[in-house]
Design a protein around this motif. Sequence first.
Motif, PDB file in Angstrom:
ATOM      1  N   GLY A   7       0.773  -1.230   0.000  1.00  0.00           N
ATOM      2  CA  GLY A   7       0.000   0.000   0.000  1.00  0.00           C
ATOM      3  C   GLY A   7       0.805   1.281   0.000  1.00  0.00           C
ATOM      4  N   THR A  18      -3.574   4.509   3.199  1.00  0.00           N
ATOM      5  CA  THR A  18      -3.793   3.353   4.067  1.00  0.00           C
ATOM      6  C   THR A  18      -2.857   2.223   3.671  1.00  0.00           C
ATOM      7  OG1 THR A  18      -6.121   3.906   4.420  1.00  0.00           O
ATOM      8  CG2 THR A  18      -5.449   1.654   4.890  1.00  0.00           C
ATOM      9  N   SER A  20      -1.632  -1.757   4.231  1.00  0.00           N
ATOM     10  CA  SER A  20      -2.227  -3.036   4.589  1.00  0.00           C
ATOM     11  C   SER A  20      -1.149  -4.029   4.944  1.00  0.00           C
ATOM     12  CB  SER A  20      -3.054  -3.581   3.424  1.00  0.00           C
ATOM     13  OG  SER A  20      -4.084  -2.689   3.063  1.00  0.00           O
ATOM     14  N   CYS A  21      -1.481  -4.937   5.818  1.00  0.00           N
ATOM     15  CA  CYS A  21      -0.561  -6.004   6.194  1.00  0.00           C
ATOM     16  C   CYS A  21      -1.352  -7.294   6.300  1.00  0.00           C
ATOM     17  CB  CYS A  21       0.110  -5.676   7.511  1.00  0.00           C
ATOM     18  SG  CYS A  21       1.226  -6.959   8.113  1.00  0.00           S
ATOM     19  N   MET A  72      -6.071  -9.275   8.411  1.00  0.00           N
ATOM     20  CA  MET A  72      -5.444  -8.079   7.876  1.00  0.00           C
ATOM     21  C   MET A  72      -5.263  -7.040   8.975  1.00  0.00           C
ATOM     22  SD  MET A  72      -4.882  -8.478   4.613  1.00  0.00           S
ATOM     23  CE  MET A  72      -4.678  -6.789   4.065  1.00  0.00           C
ATOM     24  N   TYR A  74      -4.355  -2.823   9.249  1.00  0.00           N
ATOM     25  CA  TYR A  74      -4.332  -1.609   8.441  1.00  0.00           C
ATOM     26  C   TYR A  74      -3.718  -0.458   9.234  1.00  0.00           C
ATOM     27  CZ  TYR A  74      -7.754  -4.342   5.841  1.00  0.00           C
ATOM     28  OH  TYR A  74      -8.380  -5.341   5.138  1.00  0.00           O
TER      29      TYR A  74
END
Length: 113
Positions: A7, A18, A20-21, A72, A74
């Motif tokens: 991201g 934002t 993301s992971c 996830m 964020y």
Amino acid sequence: VQLQASGGGLVQAGDSLTLSCAAPGGTLGSYGMGWFRQAPGKEREFVAARTLSGSNSVKGRFTISLDNAKKMVYLQMNSLKPEDTAIYYCAARQLGVTSYEDWGQGTQVTVSS
């Protein structure tokens, strides 16, 4: 747990972004999740952390959120500044342990003035 951050990109000052992971092999309820960043020539610094139970710690204009169903994590970043330019890493620690042992590969965020 394996972590995959994404991201990042080039944005202008004042923009929002934002990150993301993804944690495909983990159960977020077992971990404390965090975001860190490292700017060129500087040490890595804490940005935000959160657990599913709601324990939350955030630096400034950032918000961390977890989606356990999607596995996830964020990081919402608002009003970005050039000094926010860094590589951003997501990380995980086992609950009850203070150190983060699992790290993603990092995603570059560059904020132009």
